[in-house]
Design a protein around this motif. Structure first.
Motif, short mmCIF file in Angstrom:
data_model
loop_
_atom_site.label_atom_id
_atom_site.label_comp_id
_atom_site.label_asym_id
_atom_site.label_seq_id
_atom_site.Cartn_x
_atom_site.Cartn_y
_atom_site.Cartn_z
N TYR A 209 -5.45 -4.93 -1.56
CA TYR A 209 -4.08 -5.02 -2.06
C TYR A 209 -3.38 -6.31 -1.66
O TYR A 209 -2.23 -6.53 -2.03
N HIS B 169 2.16 1.79 -3.38
CA HIS B 169 1.09 2.26 -4.27
C HIS B 169 0.86 3.75 -4.12
O HIS B 169 0.72 4.48 -5.09
N SER C 209 1.44 6.83 -6.94
CA SER C 209 0.11 7.25 -7.40
C SER C 209 0.12 8.49 -8.26
O SER C 209 -0.89 8.87 -8.82
N THR D 2 0.82 -1.21 0.00
CA THR D 2 0.00 0.00 0.00
C THR D 2 0.85 1.25 0.00
O THR D 2 0.57 2.22 -0.72
N ARG E 58 -1.48 -8.41 -4.17
CA ARG E 58 -0.17 -8.00 -4.68
C ARG E 58 0.97 -8.42 -3.76
O ARG E 58 2.14 -8.17 -4.07
#
Length: 211
Positions: A165, A84, A88, A81, A168
């Motif tokens: 998530y 990510h 972003s 996370t 992943r």
């Protein structure tokens, strides 16, 4: 039965169902008390009673109760996370830090020991088939049933959107989730160790069309 329904602490007479709706809170701090397996089964059964598109009942439940396993998944989801958020494309890194990494409920994502599952003793991953376009709506209704049922049994909960998530992470395969399914949401369950204040609810979002 009287229930406090607003920030102004207005009390209204209501029934037990409405009482639990108003009492439920998203809890992010839990006591180190395990939850009986029968109680977990009861709240999942309540989830199964939710409506779904053409009664497909697309949901499946993958439950973690081992403390070390939950910690491992929280750590891995946290890593994914964070990566990510940083990828972003948010132009202002300060904005990213305050609005994404420091979440709206005040938890510092980078500094909190368990920013994903908050030390809860139970994690329920809820999946649905990847090709079901109505799954998100169905799982939303299923999840609300679970959370209200938990509250009625003296348990607390919090829906965890970041759990999506998990797919992943490098340990995702250990959940045994088929490739045809994906995690839409998780719900953490346990005995809460905090009493969050009631957030003010918007009252100007209803339009009566034919009046």
């Amino acid at each position: 039965m009287e229930t406090i329904v607003a920030k102004e602490r207005v009390k209204v007479k209501t029934n037990e169902t409405l009482g639990k709706i108003y009492e439920r809170r998203a809890i992010r701090k839990y006591k180190e008390i395990p939850v009986d397996k029968n109680l977990i089964g009861m709240i999942i059964d309540a989830g199964r009673m939710a409506p779904s598109a053409i009664n497909m009942q697309p949901w499946k439940f993958y439950v973690l109760t081992n403390k070390n396993t939950i910690k491992a998944f929280s750590k891995e989801i946290g890593k994914v996370t964070s990566a990510h958020f940083l990828r972003s494309g948010v132009k202002n890194i300060i904005k990213t830090a305050t609005s994404a990494i420091r979440l709206s409920h005040g938890i510092d994502f980078l500094k909190t020991k368990d920013p994903i599952f908050h030390g809860a003793p139970v994690v329920i991953f809820i999946t649905a088939p990847k090709d079901n376009e109505w799954a998100a709506l169905d799982i939303g209704m299923c999840s609300q049933n679970i959370m209200l049922a938990a509250k009625s049994l003296g348990l607390d909960t919090c829906p965890i959107g970041l759990a999506k998530y998990v797919g992943r992470t490098k340990i995702y395969s250990s959940l045994g989730i088929p490739e045809t399914e994906c995690v839409n949401l998780s719900i953490i369950v346990g005995y809460g160790d905090e009493t969050p204040k009631i957030h003010k609810r918007n009252k100007d979002n209803v339009t009566f069309i034919d009046r």
